[in-house]
Design an enzyme around this catalytic site. Sequence first.
Site, PDB file in Angstrom:
ATOM      1  N   TRP A 130       0.808  -1.227  -0.119  1.00 14.22           N
ATOM      2  CA  TRP A 130      -0.203   0.001  -0.006  1.00 14.22           C
ATOM      3  C   TRP A 130       0.954   1.319  -0.133  1.00 14.22           C
ATOM      4  O   TRP A 130       1.960   1.298   0.886  1.00 14.22           O
ATOM      5  CB  TRP A 130      -0.920  -0.013   1.404  1.00 14.22           C
ATOM      6  N   ASP A 211      -1.695  -5.648   8.960  1.00 16.36           N
ATOM      7  CA  ASP A 211      -2.567  -4.626   8.611  1.00 16.36           C
ATOM      8  C   ASP A 211      -3.779  -5.365   7.901  1.00 16.36           C
ATOM      9  O   ASP A 211      -3.682  -6.134   7.084  1.00 16.36           O
ATOM     10  CB  ASP A 211      -1.671  -3.836   7.273  1.00 16.36           C
ATOM     11  N   LYS A 246     -13.450   0.051   4.968  1.00 18.42           N
ATOM     12  CA  LYS A 246     -14.049  -0.631   3.625  1.00 18.42           C
ATOM     13  C   LYS A 246     -15.090  -1.537   3.958  1.00 18.42           C
ATOM     14  O   LYS A 246     -16.195  -1.466   3.314  1.00 18.42           O
ATOM     15  CB  LYS A 246     -13.012  -1.596   2.883  1.00 18.42           C
TER      16      LYS A 246
HETATM   17  C1  LIG Z   1      -3.632  -1.890   3.106  1.00 14.71           C
HETATM   18  C2  LIG Z   1      -4.187  -0.856   3.822  1.00 14.71           C
HETATM   19  N1  LIG Z   1      -4.022  -0.623   4.926  1.00 14.71           N
HETATM   20  C3  LIG Z   1      -4.546   0.614   5.483  1.00 14.71           C
HETATM   21  C4  LIG Z   1      -5.462   1.352   4.888  1.00 14.71           C
HETATM   22  C5  LIG Z   1      -6.065   2.669   5.701  1.00 14.71           C
HETATM   23  O1  LIG Z   1      -7.277   2.559   5.904  1.00 14.71           O
HETATM   24  P1  LIG Z   1      -7.877   3.701   6.478  1.00 14.71           P
HETATM   25  O2  LIG Z   1      -8.625   4.262   5.224  1.00 14.71           O
HETATM   26  O3  LIG Z   1      -9.080   3.122   7.429  1.00 14.71           O
HETATM   27  O4  LIG Z   1      -7.083   4.683   7.296  1.00 14.71           O
HETATM   28  C6  LIG Z   1      -5.699   0.904   3.566  1.00 14.71           C
HETATM   29  C7  LIG Z   1      -6.706   1.702   2.778  1.00 14.71           C
HETATM   30  O5  LIG Z   1      -6.701   2.002   1.568  1.00 14.71           O
HETATM   31  C8  LIG Z   1      -5.254   0.019   2.973  1.00 14.71           C
HETATM   32  O6  LIG Z   1      -5.530  -0.498   1.744  1.00 14.71           O
END
Ligand SMILES: Cc1ncc(COP(=O)(O)O)c(C=O)c1O
Length: 396
Positions: A130, A211, A246
């Site tokens: 990410w 994560d 999500k």
């Molecule tokens: C792999 C991953 N980790 C963390 C996040 C972060 O999520 P949040 O929007 O809840 O901060 C995302 C969001 O796209 C993600 O794809």
Amino acid sequence: MFERVSVAPADPILGLNDAYKADPRTDKINLGVGVFKDEQGNTPILKAVKEAERRLVNSETTKGYLSIDGSPEYSQAVQKLLLGEGSPLLASGRVCTTQAPGGTGALRIGAEFLVRQLGIRTIWVSDPTWANHNAVFEAAGLEVKTYRYFDRDTRGLDIDGMLADIAQAGPEHAVVLHGCCHNPSGVDPTIAQWQRIGEVLEKSGAMAFFDFAYQGFGDGLEEDAEGLRMLVERLPDVLIANSFSKNFGLYNERVGALTAVSAKADGAQAVLSQLKVLIRAIYSNPPCHGAAVVSTILNDPDLTAMWHDELAAMRKRINGLRTEFVDGLKARGASQDFSFIAEQRGMFSFSGLNKDQVDTLREKHGIYMVGSGRINIAGIRTENLEKLCRAIADVL
Ligand SMILES: Cc1ncc(COP(=O)(O)O)c(C=O)c1O
């Protein structure tokens, strides 16, 4: 003094969204930013969320501060979801959870904890990962190293490369693992591969930092947690950053959590006390609304059932689109085999398209995707699938 400040580059993914919005073409397609979209191209509020909000409006009596780590009902619900309703860990005193502002906030608090409490200086992330991982971990003072993950030839997991690389991580290192629905590749380890990852981490003594941003988007809430639960059982100490952006569609409410599973029977108390010290100095205490919605849903059987159905519908849409997309590309005479897309899981796919092809798709066809060729599958609609497949066949 502000004259000294130069303009920072736009965020590669959120900046793409701005370019999409500014594009006047009416048949443009946005496969960039990672939000779920329905067949109409909307990111809807779930019915379970709306109902929980109605109940909250009627029952809320104060807007007083939450405690630093959020509400206990929320934390308990999070632990059940992550570790399983029947997990003996729940009553073991080994687990603590703090509410966090989104998965990002949970990752950042976790990173600060690694540095300040454990003296960890190096963190390993998958190649690719990410886009925000590097920035979050570097901001906490960690050096970021990458382990091999996505094999560009097989379009699958390079498990041998991954294991060889994470074997180099020692007890003073942490290793970030995507619990499911790997972002950006959509490629996850099998259960047998999770087992091998667990073996290597156990030997190396590195801290596993999960994560977990897409629970329920792959194969199901329980299925998606299998790898994580296996490693939690096997390894002494584990950190988990999870997001409800999500799977509850609560993107702008910023709701997530950081959970620590400690080897020591009463280890959770000390860890939580230190997490609270960190949080107090960053944002003092968390926002209430999103977590109250999640907690209301997860602590009510009817709302939970409603949420399960809605989550299943989102998952079905994405997995159905994967198959339609593969069939569509084949039917339009695409010169490559894209069947791997149907095997990947979660919202994203690594399409295998290169930077030039991605640029041509944007300039010539108004189709927006991240430069790496990552596609948000949920951005596809049956009505624009034909155009998308033709355009991809054209640039290949
Ligand atoms: C792999 C991953 N980790 C963390 C996040 C972060 O999520 P949040 O929007 O809840 O901060 C995302 C969001 O796209 C993600 O794809």
